[in-house]
Design an enzyme around this catalytic site. Structure first.
Site, PDB file in Angstrom:
ATOM      1  N   ASP A 165       0.878  -1.172   0.000  1.00  0.00           N
ATOM      2  CA  ASP A 165       0.000   0.000   0.000  1.00  0.00           C
ATOM      3  C   ASP A 165       0.914   1.220   0.000  1.00  0.00           C
ATOM      4  O   ASP A 165       1.709   1.396   0.929  1.00  0.00           O
ATOM      5  CB  ASP A 165      -0.872   0.026   1.260  1.00  0.00           C
ATOM      6  N   ASP A 346     -13.564  -3.591  -1.511  1.00  0.00           N
ATOM      7  CA  ASP A 346     -13.300  -3.184  -0.120  1.00  0.00           C
ATOM      8  C   ASP A 346     -14.589  -3.290   0.699  1.00  0.00           C
ATOM      9  O   ASP A 346     -15.251  -2.283   0.977  1.00  0.00           O
ATOM     10  CB  ASP A 346     -12.814  -1.722  -0.081  1.00  0.00           C
TER      11      ASP A 346
END
Ligand code: 1PR
Length: 504
Positions: A165, A346
């Site tokens: 990330d 998500d």
């Protein structure tokens, strides 16, 4: 390899069959999914030599190569292909040609440049083969048609994906970060602070290219780079992630997935850039797949609206006819192929009372298993956008099905509830998605130890598993994950290291 053939049925529905160079007189067709396998065929598989001698260094016993395709040349040992086929590969019930060779022509269905040390060795032997090398037609090893029973086992390995990330820290440098439940700021120890997370610095776990190289050397089967703050303005003209991808692709010879900000944007000078242009820039920089998050949610919402969607995940409301052709998924999939488009999901659990809940997602409600911390609870999974900041009126099942209809080739299933917790993958979530779709699935979020990878492959049919925190903090090494999987009879790609290979 496919361009050498007479024709391909890819895009045949819209355009009729497409002619190739006609050097190999056979047709390229699509994989069947009736035997329950996911299409595209995506991942590391074996190649079995048909000739005892081949001038290329290919098909060693332990070697696996990276495949990513929905169309293939079916192998028929009596047909004209037998003069050309160099190796075959098994996928589900199908045996197909994974490389061809005749005189000085050699071509592969898989991607040697993304096949780690095995691919680099093959490229090296291929480039060093003299032009006048005799055709290797000596001892032929016939491969007979595949019996329907007992089912042949394909050599498709379960993939281990390392995820980075990436975002700018408060000094403006791009760093790899990681938090829990999507909060990536250090927790402040200052007790007078009420919003500790907002006051903490962005957690810095290293430089993206350095970490990507480390995971490649450790045997990661794939690397995923996610630009997690791309929901803010991210113009193509000023996109530092492009330089990161370029530098990573020069050192990493396994597939690279890039996510975050794959959407229509506007450059500082006012020039509009389509999602297709943004994806194209990443592909040219060295990405193999792009991953689309928020835009996929909006696209499926649109698809449902066109179909007069009632919500609740009904299959019939998402149809081909409702496609506009203008969404990022459709445009990128059409130009680069479904295998290049990943949808990153998500979801967050929404807890309900199973006795009284009568909402639109009642068919998707999951009940916690006895003996776990979820016992007695029930929930459905809601989609979010902008890195979990906003919940949308869409379930994961709707998003997964809709993404497949729009042309996505893979689903990356995160879980906001499990992210960074080390409690293990959410196997209920993965099973829900696997049962609703036919494309490969990457399980993500929650890995805390080697056994969690074993568990996700034993309890679900996911093709790959992804982790971030445990690899960054060096709590678990990728080699240890693969050893644990092997010990449990789960197929993995063996990593032979890079010794003796010149990468220049
Ligand atoms: O919406 O198309 O611009 O894409 C944004 C992308 O950035 C999405 O793929 C979204 O998942 C990701 N993202 C946005 N915010 C965050 C955040 O953490 N604040 N990261 C974020 C999501 C999830 C995984 C993580 C796994 C494994 N991170 O990438 O790596 O949960 O973690 P673990 O092994 O440590 O548990 P768009």
């Amino acid at each position: 390899m496919q361009i050498l053939f007479s024709e391909s049925l890819e895009h045949a529905e819209e355009e009729g069959s497409n002619p190739g160079l006609g050097i190999i007189p056979c047709t390229i067709g699509r994989f069947h999914s009736e035997d329950g396998k996911a299409v595209p065929h995506m991942g590391w598989n074996k190649a079995s030599l048909l000739h005892e001698t081949s001038s290329a260094d290919i098909g060693g016993n332990d070697d696996s190569y990276y495949f990513v395709h929905s169309y293939r040349a079916a192998y028929d040992h009596n047909g004209p292909l037998s003069d050309w086929a160099c190796t075959t590969t098994q996928y589900g019930q199908e045996l197909f040609v994974s490389s061809v060779q005749r005189a000085n022509i050699f071509a592969t269905q898989f991607h040697p440049e993304k096949s780690g040390p095995s691919g680099l060795r093959l490229l090296s032997s291929w480039l060093r083969t003299p032009d006048d090398c005799p055709p290797p037609l000596s001892s032929f090893i016939p491969r007979t048609p595949v019996p329907r029973w007992p089912q042949p086992r394909d050599g498709l390995a379960k993939r281990i994906v390392a995820c980075l990330d990436v975002r700018a820290n408060d000094e403006g440098d791009l760093v790899v970060t990681k938090g829990d439940q999507y909060d990536v700021r250090e927790k402040s120890t200052n007790t007078t602070t009420t919003t500790a997370a907002a006051n903490g610095a962005v957690r810095n776990l290293g430089k993206p290219v350095h970490l990507a190289s480390r995971y490649f050397a450790q045997g990661a089967d794939e690397i995923c780079l996610l630009n997690i703050t791309s929901f803010r303005s991210s113009p193509l003209a000023d996109q530092p992630m492009l330089a990161v991808v370029r530098a990573a692709a020069a050192e990493v010879f396994v597939p690279l997935t890039i996510g975050g900000g794959i959407k229509d944007t506007i450059d500082p000078d006012g020039t509009p850039r389509s999602a297709l242009e943004v994806a194209g820039a990443y592909f040219r920089a060295g990405a193999d797949k792009v991953s689309i998050g928020s835009e996929a949610v909006y696209a499926v919402e649109q698809l449902l609206a066109h179909g007069g969607g009632r919500g609740g995940g009904e299959k019939e409301v998402m149809k081909e006819v409702d496609k506009t052709g203008r969404t990022a998924i459709e445009m990128i999939s059409k130009a680069y192929g479904a295998q290049a488009v990943v949808v990153s999901v998500d979801p967050r659990r929404v807890y309900v009372d199973p006795q009284t809940y009568d909402g639109p997602y009642k068919d998707e409600v999951v009940r916690g298993r006895e003996g776990t911390e979820d016992a007695g609870k029930a929930w459905w999974y809601q989609c979010t956008v902008s890195g979990g900041r906003e919940s949308r009126p869409l379930s994961v099942v709707q998003l997964a099905k809709g993404s497949e209809v729009l042309g996505a080739g893979e689903l990356l299933i995160n879980s906001i509830d499990r992210d960074g917790t080390g409690k293990g993958f959410d196997t209920e979530l993965i099973n829900l998605i696997k049962n609703a779709t036919h494309i490969p699935v990457v399980a993500s979020s929650g890995a805390g130890k080697e056994d969690h990878f074993v568990e996700v492959f034993q309890k679900t049919r996911s093709e790959a598993a992804l982790a971030a925190g445990i690899f960054h903090r060096e709590e678990v090494r990728i080699t240890a994950v693969k050893e644990a999987l092997e010990k449990n009879g789960i197929p993995v790609r063996k990593h032979h290291g890079l010794e003796g290979l010149s990468l220049s």
